[in-house]
Design a protein around this motif. Structure first.
Motif, PDB file in Angstrom:
ATOM      1  N   LYS A 165     -34.052  -8.096   8.429  1.00  0.00           N
ATOM      2  CA  LYS A 165     -35.100  -7.580   8.788  1.00  0.00           C
ATOM      3  C   LYS A 165     -34.785  -9.175   9.668  1.00  0.00           C
ATOM      4  O   LYS A 165     -33.742  -9.878  10.041  1.00  0.00           O
ATOM      5  N   PRO A 166     -35.937  -9.371  11.086  1.00  0.00           N
ATOM      6  CA  PRO A 166     -37.092  -8.323  11.391  1.00  0.00           C
ATOM      7  C   PRO A 166     -37.668  -7.056  11.940  1.00  0.00           C
ATOM      8  O   PRO A 166     -37.438  -6.555  13.139  1.00  0.00           O
ATOM      9  N   THR A 209     -40.596 -15.057   5.175  1.00  0.00           N
ATOM     10  CA  THR A 209     -41.047 -15.034   6.352  1.00  0.00           C
ATOM     11  C   THR A 209     -41.695 -14.590   7.267  1.00  0.00           C
ATOM     12  O   THR A 209     -41.851 -13.681   7.399  1.00  0.00           O
ATOM     13  N   GLU A 254     -41.286 -13.878  10.239  1.00  0.00           N
ATOM     14  CA  GLU A 254     -41.876 -13.227  11.290  1.00  0.00           C
ATOM     15  C   GLU A 254     -41.140 -11.212  10.470  1.00  0.00           C
ATOM     16  O   GLU A 254     -41.368 -10.672  11.711  1.00  0.00           O
ATOM     17  N   ASN A 255     -40.561 -11.719   9.222  1.00  0.00           N
ATOM     18  CA  ASN A 255     -40.668 -10.584   8.943  1.00  0.00           C
ATOM     19  C   ASN A 255     -42.046  -9.967   8.364  1.00  0.00           C
ATOM     20  O   ASN A 255     -41.997  -8.594   8.287  1.00  0.00           O
ATOM     21  N   ASP A 260     -44.622 -10.145  10.094  1.00  0.00           N
ATOM     22  CA  ASP A 260     -45.115  -9.566  11.720  1.00  0.00           C
ATOM     23  C   ASP A 260     -44.716  -8.191  12.196  1.00  0.00           C
ATOM     24  O   ASP A 260     -44.646  -7.821  12.240  1.00  0.00           O
ATOM     25  N   ALA A 261     -42.976  -8.448  11.459  1.00  0.00           N
ATOM     26  CA  ALA A 261     -42.802  -7.026  11.919  1.00  0.00           C
ATOM     27  C   ALA A 261     -42.895  -6.322  11.067  1.00  0.00           C
ATOM     28  O   ALA A 261     -43.061  -4.771  11.835  1.00  0.00           O
TER      29      ALA A 261
END
Length: 218
Positions: free
Chosen positions: A142-143, A168, A170-171, A173-174
């Motif tokens: 991830k991400p 997290t 950004e994870n 969001d991905a």
């Protein structure tokens, strides 16, 4: 909603497992010779650490490289890695056990072989999840969208409701970018458990039912 249509995906470190970077660094300092001075943690070989996390470097090579970098024994490196894994979050682990009685529950973790060995063998046990999706096994992390797609394909989850919990941003969001709309940024056990109950339309997600989860462990 049919329980078979719901897939829970949990991050591990920072959600189910407490991490202690300060304890890891203290173990490295303690393992150095008295006149060696303080190690330079700003010069960590992050490329090596990333490659080990992706399973691109084996454990002996990783240990040897860090041993040379910090001028300590490989036993000290192992002790530092062990100190980094501080223990379990009992509330979250108990919650996963309850969910597993009703739903398919898997993990999606950026981890490495030394940490996962301790987590799976000593802390969580090998059967907490129906399946484990691990960066050092999949050679993805991830991400990067690829690891999410790998999980979806392996779980045949293209048409299932995925509830994803990670600490997290950004994870998270991905996952949302790939259409995982039921994503929860983990901040505390109480908030996460309440948010899951809300997503499922339940007043309280603490009373398990005697109904087996669908699917089999990979």
């Amino acid at each position: 909603m049919n329980q078979a249509d719901v897939l829970f995906v949990f991050d591990v470190g920072g959600v189910l497992i407490e991490l202690d970077p300060a304890a890891r660094d203290a173990a490295l300092v303690a393992g150095r010779k008295a006149d060696a001075g303080h190690p330079d943690f700003t010069a960590l070989p992050r490329g090596l650490m990333r490659d080990f996390r992706l399973g691109l470097v084996d454990e002996p090579a990783y240990l040897a490289a860090l041993s040379a970098h910090f001028d300590v024994s490989t036993d000290t490196i192992l002790a530092a890695e062990d100190a980094y894994i501080a223990g379990i979050n009992a509330d979250m682990v108990g919650f996963v056990r309850i969910l597993k009685q009703r739903y398919r529950v898997v993990c999606l973790s950026n981890t490495q072989a030394i940490h996962w060995r301790r987590v799976s063998q000593s802390l969580l046990g090998p059967d907490l999840f129906h399946a484990d999706y691990l960066s050092h096994v999949l050679h993805q992390e991830k991400p990067d969208p690829a690891i999410y797609r790998t999980l979806v394909a392996a779980e045949a989850a293209q048409d299932r409701r995925i509830i994803f919990i990670d600490d997290t941003g950004e994870n998270i969001d991905a996952a949302r970018d790939l259409g995982w709309t039921d994503t929860l940024l983990h901040v505390s056990p109480g908030d996460t458990i309440a948010a899951v109950a809300d997503l499922l339309g339940l007043p309280d997600e603490t009373a398990p039912e005697d109904e087996p989860a669908t699917g089999t462990r990979h």
